[in-house]
Design an enzyme around this catalytic site. Structure first.
Site, short mmCIF file in Angstrom:
data_model
loop_
_atom_site.label_atom_id
_atom_site.label_comp_id
_atom_site.label_asym_id
_atom_site.label_seq_id
_atom_site.Cartn_x
_atom_site.Cartn_y
_atom_site.Cartn_z
N ASP A 51 -10.33 -4.32 -5.04
CA ASP A 51 -9.66 -3.63 -3.93
C ASP A 51 -10.34 -2.29 -3.74
O ASP A 51 -10.27 -1.42 -4.60
CB ASP A 51 -8.17 -3.45 -4.29
CG ASP A 51 -7.39 -2.81 -3.16
OD1 ASP A 51 -8.02 -2.23 -2.26
OD2 ASP A 51 -6.15 -2.88 -3.20
N HIS A 66 -7.46 -5.54 0.04
CA HIS A 66 -6.31 -4.66 -0.09
C HIS A 66 -5.07 -5.25 0.58
O HIS A 66 -4.03 -4.63 0.58
CB HIS A 66 -6.68 -3.31 0.56
CG HIS A 66 -5.64 -2.26 0.39
ND1 HIS A 66 -5.26 -1.79 -0.85
CD2 HIS A 66 -4.92 -1.55 1.30
CE1 HIS A 66 -4.33 -0.85 -0.68
NE2 HIS A 66 -4.10 -0.70 0.61
N SER A 125 0.83 -1.20 0.00
CA SER A 125 0.00 0.00 0.00
C SER A 125 0.87 1.26 0.00
O SER A 125 1.69 1.43 -0.89
CB SER A 125 -0.96 -0.05 1.19
OG SER A 125 -1.91 0.97 1.07
#
Lengths: 271, 515
Positions: A220, A248, A97
Site C-alpha cells: 500500500d 490502498h 483510510s
C-alpha cells in the site's frame, strides 16, 4: 440535529434491516459509492448505514463550514450526529483510510454509541516525523499530491467518484446514487485533503477502548505495513489482519476477503 | 497503391508502454516501452525493462496510481486523461496525461499511452495560481470587512446602549432628554454610515447575495412607507402609493425593501417641506417579457440634466455637501448594483423646479401561493415539563463595558437578573451550577472563543434545553449564518437595540414570574 436535517446534510442511506448496525465511512477522495463492491458481500444480519461527508457525493454543500471541517474532529462530529439523529446503537463503524481515524475520534468522543471499529488501510499520520516516525511522505510529497489532484481538476469528477457503477452493485443502490456522481465540491475537497494528509493523530491511539480490527494491505503506497503494525502495537484491544493484496482500496479490490474478515471479527463477541 | 503495413507502436509520437497487470504476481513492472518514450525521458533504449512502474513516478503520482488507477483498471478496465508526473533520467518531473487499458480483471498486461503535457500543465498551473491569488484576496477583503465591522460596532454598542438606558430612565432631567436624543440620533446615523460603507465594499467585491422569490410589491412598498412615516411627518411630506393592481416581481425580499427604502427616503430628504412623494406601480413590456416598474416621484428641486449621469456613482452628492442633508452619497450606487443583481434596471428622470422620478424595473412573476403554515419552534414548548425555571440570565463576556451595559438592559427589562462571567471558564462553571434560564455568549473572547464555549455547553446534558444566544459585533450575514449553523438559538448583533433585546428575552423567558 433532527433526523431529517442530518439525512439531507450527509445524504444518509440505509440498506437492509438486519438487527445489527454497521456504518460505512469512506475515505478522502470519494463518496459512499465506494462501498458498492463490499455492500453485496456483507450478510443480511446488518442494517448498513451509508453517508457522504459534507462537500462530497450527494451531501448538502451549503452546510459546508471550512472551520468545522478543517480538522478530522469536524468529520467525527458528522459521524456521531448521524448516529444520534438516527438513534443508532452499538454501531460497528467501518472506516476506510482517513475515516479509520475519524472513526476512532468518534468512538472516543462518544464511546457509548459504538460497539467496535474496523479500520481499512489506516494511517494516523501520513507524514514522516522526526526522529523516528515514518508515515511514508515528506510534507513536499503530499503538497505535490494535492497539487497534482488540483491539476487533475478536469478529471476530478471521475477521479473522486470512480466513474460508472460496477456491474456488481445492487440495483436500488444504483438508482439511489445515480444522481450523486461527480458532485464533489472542490473547495470542500481541498479542506478535507489538508485535514487528511497534514494531520497527526498518533497521540490518540493509546486511548482506544473499543475492539478494533486493522485491515492492512500487503502493498500500500499510502499506508505501508509498518504503519499498520505501529497502530496495532499502540492500540489496546486491536487485532491486526494482513490481506495479501495490492493497493490502498482493499474494499474495492478485495471485497470478498474484506467482508469475510469483518464478519469473523464481528462474530467474535458470540464466542 | 502500396499496401499499408502495420507500423506497430514504434512510430507513434506518444509514449507507449506495457506493464504487467494484476494477473502477474508482484508489483507492476515495465515489459515494453517505445522509442519515443525512452527518448523523451532521456533513457537508453531497453534500459527500463524489468523496472517497476512506481520507480518511474513521483511519490504523489505513485499514490494516484495505487489508490485510483489500479483499482479503477481492475473494475472498469480503463482510465483516461489522468495527469501524472514521471521522472526523467535526470530526475526532472515531466507532466504526462496517461490513458491505460486492461482487458479483464485477471489480465497479465496493462497497455499505457502517455502524452507529454508540459505546456498545457504550465498554463494550467498559472491559471490555478491566479485563481488562488484572487480567492485569497477576496477572503482577505471579507476578513477585513468583518473585522472592521466588528471594531466599529463595539464602541457603538456602548454609546447607543447606555444612551438608550438613560433615555428609558424616568428620572432623567427634562433638560437632558433632548441631549440624549441627539446622542441616539447621531449614533444611529453613524451606524447607518458604517453599514453603508461596508455594504458598498461588499457589493463592489461582488459579494452581494440575492435569493430571488416572488415578492408582492404593494406589500413591500406599504412596509417601507410606514417605516419612513416619522421622517415624512417631520417635514410635512405626504407619501402615497398609486397601484391599480396587485403585482409580484422576482426579487430578494429584503434587498427590494432596502432599495425602496433608499429611494423613498431620498425622495423625502431631497424634497421641499410640505411636498409629496408618490410611488407608482405599473406593468411594462420589454421584448415580450412583462416587467414591473416601481417609480418614486418627488416634488423637490429636480436635477440638472448634466448632473444626471454621475448620480449613481459612489460619493457623488451633487453639491449637497453644502446643505444640511445627511448622507454619504453611497446609497444610490448600492441601490443600482443591488437592482442589477436582481436582474433589474434603475433609471432617473428629472425636471428642474418640478421634481425627480427614480424608477426600478424588475421581472414580473406569478405570486406565490398561500404561505404554508409555518411551525415556529418556541423554547416554551418544552419548558412545561421541566423544573421551575431560573430567573438568571448568564452573560459570558470579557468586555466589562458590555457586561455593565447588558446588566442594565436586563435590569430595565425587569423579569430576570443577570449574572456576569468575565472569562469563558468561569461562564462554563457558572452555567453548570446555576442552570440559568438563558445564556448570552460573546463570540470573541481571549483563550476560548464563543463557538468553543458553545460546544462545551452543548455537551453538558444538565444544560439541555437552555437557550444559548450569541452576542457579537460580527454582524455580516455570513457571521450570523455561521452562528446559527453552529447551534446558537439566536444571534444578537451589537450595537444592541433595547427593544429587540427585550423581545428576545421575552421569547426565551416565557412563563417566567416577574421578580
Amino acid at each position: 440535529m433532527n433526523r431529517q436535517k442530518v439525512v439531507r446534510r450527509n445524504n444518509v442511506h440505509l440498506i437492509g434491516d438486519g438487527a445489527r448496525t454497521m456504518m460505512l465511512a469512506n475515505g478522502f477522495g470519494c463518496d459512499q459509492t465506494m462501498w458498492r463492491y463490499l455492500v453485496p458481500r456483507l450478510p443480511e444480519c446488518y442494517t448498513l448505514v451509508l453517508f457522504d461527508y459534507v462537500g462530497s457525493g450527494g451531501s448538502d454543500i451549503s452546510a459546508f463550514d471550512p472551520h468545522r471541517y478543517a480538522a478530522l474532529e469536524g468529520y467525527a462530529r458528522d459521524v456521531t450526529e448521524i448516529c444520534e439523529a438516527l438513534e443508532l446503537q452499538d454501531v460497528i463503524l467501518v472506516g476506510h483510510s482517513v475515516s479509520s481515524m475519524i472513526g476512532l475520534l468518534a468512538c472516543q468522543a462518544n464511546p457509548a454509541l459504538f460497539e467496535r471499529l474496523v479500520m481499512i488501510c489506516p494511517s494516523p499520520c501520513f507524514l514522516n516525523i522526526s526522529p523516528d516516525y515514518l508515515g511514508g511522505f515528506e510534507r513536499e510529497d503530499l503538497q505535490e499530491l494535492l497539487d497534482l489532484m488540483e491539476r487533475n481538476y478536469l478529471g476530478w469528477a471521475s477521479f473522486l467518484a470512480p466513474l460508472v457503477m460496477g456491474r456488481e452493485a445492487p440495483q436500488d443502490m444504483i438508482d439511489d446514487m445515480a444522481k450523486t456522481f461527480c458532485s464533489t465540491d472542490i473547495r470542500a475537497a481541498r479542506v478535507f485533503a489538508r485535514a487528511t494528509f497534514f494531520s497527526d493523530y498518533r497521540h490518540i491511539l493509546p486511548d482506544a477502548r473499543h475492539p478494533t480490527l486493522i485491515l492492512q494491505s500487503e502493498t500500500d503506497a499510502l499506508a505501508d505495513q509498518r504503519i499498520g503494525h505501529y497502530m496495532h502495537e499502540r492500540m489496546p484491544g486491536s487485532k491486526f489482519s494482513l490481506i495479501k493484496g495490492e493497493g490502498h482500496c482493499l474494499h474495492m479490490t478485495h471485497p470478498a476477503d474484506v467482508a469475510d474478515r469483518i464478519e469473523r471479527f464481528c462474530d467474535d463477541r458470540r464466542h | 497503391m502500396q499496401e499499408f503495413s502495420d507500423p506497430g507502436p514504434e512510430k507513434f509520437p506518444c509514449g507507449c508502454m506495457v506493464t504487467t497487470g494484476p494477473g502477474t504476481p508482484g508489483e507492476r513492472t515495465i515489459v515494453f516501452a517505445n522509442r519515443y518514450f525512452y527518448k523523451r525521458l532521456g533513457f537508453y533504449r531497453g534500459s527500463l525493462l524489468g523496472h517497476s512502474l512506481a520507480s518511474l513516478l513521483t511519490p504523489a503520482s505513485c499514490i494516484i496510481l495505487d489508490s485510483f488507477i489500479l483499482p479503477m483498471l481492475k473494475h472498469e478496465g480503463k482510465v483516461e486523461e489522468i495527469l501524472l508526473e514521471v521522472l526523467s533520467s535526470d530526475d526532472a518531473h515531466i507532466p504526462v496525461v496517461a490513458n491505460a487499458v486492461m482487458e479483464g480483471p485477471g489480465e497479465k498486461y496493462i497497455y499505457w499511452s502517455l502524452f507529454r503535457a508540459v505546456q498545457r500543465d504550465k498554463l494550467y498551473k498559472e491559471l490555478n495560481q491566479t485563481r488562488d491569488l484572487a480567492e485569497q484576496a477576496s477572503r482577505a477583503k471579507s476578513r477585513f470587512l468583518s473585522n472592521m465591522s466588528h471594531e466599529l460596532r463595539t464602541p457603538m454598542n456602548a454609546i447607543l446602549g447606555f444612551s438608550q438606558i438613560m433615555k428609558a430612565d424616568p428620572a432623567l432631567p427634562e433638560n437632558d432628554v433632548s441631549s440624549v436624543d441627539e446622542i441616539i440620533k447621531a449614533g444611529h446615523h453613524l451606524l447607518e454610515l458604517i453599514n453603508e460603507v461596508l455594504d458598498l465594499a461588499r457589493v463592489e467585491a461582488g459579494q452581494i447575495d440575492v435569493s430571488l422569490e416572488p415578492v408582492q410589491v404593494t406589500t413591500s412598498i406599504e412596509d417601507v412607507l410606514s417605516l419612513v412615516r416619522p421622517l415624512a411627518d417631520e417635514r410635512e411630506i405626504k407619501c402615497r402609493l398609486n397601484a391599480t393592481e396587485c403585482l409580484s416581481v422576482k426579487a430578494d425580499r429584503t434587498r427590494l425593501k432596502q432599495v425602496l427604502l433608499n429611494l423613498v427616503s431620498n425622495a423625502i430628504k431631497y424634497n421641499r417641506s410640505g411636498g409629496e412623494v408618490i410611488v407608482d406601480v405599473e406593468r411594462v413590456q420589454d421584448d415580450g417579457d412583462h416587467r414591473v416598474r416601481l417609480s418614486v416621484t418627488d416634488t423637490g428641486p429636480g436635477i440638472e440634466p448634466e448632473d444626471l449621469s454621475g448620480l449613481a456613482t459612489p460619493f457623488n452628492r451633487l453639491q449637497r455637501e453644502e446643505n444640511s442633508i445627511e448622507g454619504t452619497g453611497i446609497g444610490l450606487s448600492i441601490t443600482r448594483q443591488i437592482v442589477e443583481a436582481m436582474d433589474g434596471t434603475l433609471g432617473i428622470s428629472s425636471e428642474v423646479g418640478v421634481g425627480s422620478t427614480f424608477w426600478i424595473e424588475l421581472p414580473e412573476c406569478q405570486p406565490m401561493g398561500p404561505a404554508p403554515e409555518t411551525l415556529v419552534e418556541k423554547p416554551a414548548a418544552d419548558t412545561s415539563a421541566r423544573e421551575p425555571r431560573s430567573d438568571i440570565v448568564l452573560y459570558i463576556e470579557d468586555n466589562p463595558v458590555n457586561l455593565k451595559l447588558v446588566e442594565q438592559f436586563v435590569r430595565r427589562h425587569g423579569k430576570a437578573r443577570m449574572v456576569p462571567a468575565d472569562t469563558p471558564e468561569k461562564g462554563i462553571e457558572l452555567a453548570s451550577t446555576l442552570k440559568p434560564a438563558v445564556i448570552l455568549l460573546d463570540l470573541s473572547m481571549p483563550g476560548m472563543d464563543g463557538f468553543q464555549v458553545l460546544e462545551i455547553l452543548k455537551a453538558k446534558p444538565e444544560l439541555a434545553g437552555i437557550p444559548i444566544i450569541a452576542m457579537s459585533a460580527y454582524a455580516l450575514p455570513e457571521d450570523i449564518h455561521r452562528g446559527k449553523a453552529a447551534g446558537f438559538d439566536d444571534y444578537l448583533t451589537k450595537p444592541l437595540k433595547l427593544n429587540h433585546f427585550f423581545e428576545v428575552l421575552d421569547q426565551y423567558l416565557v412563563d417566567q414570574p416577574r421578580s
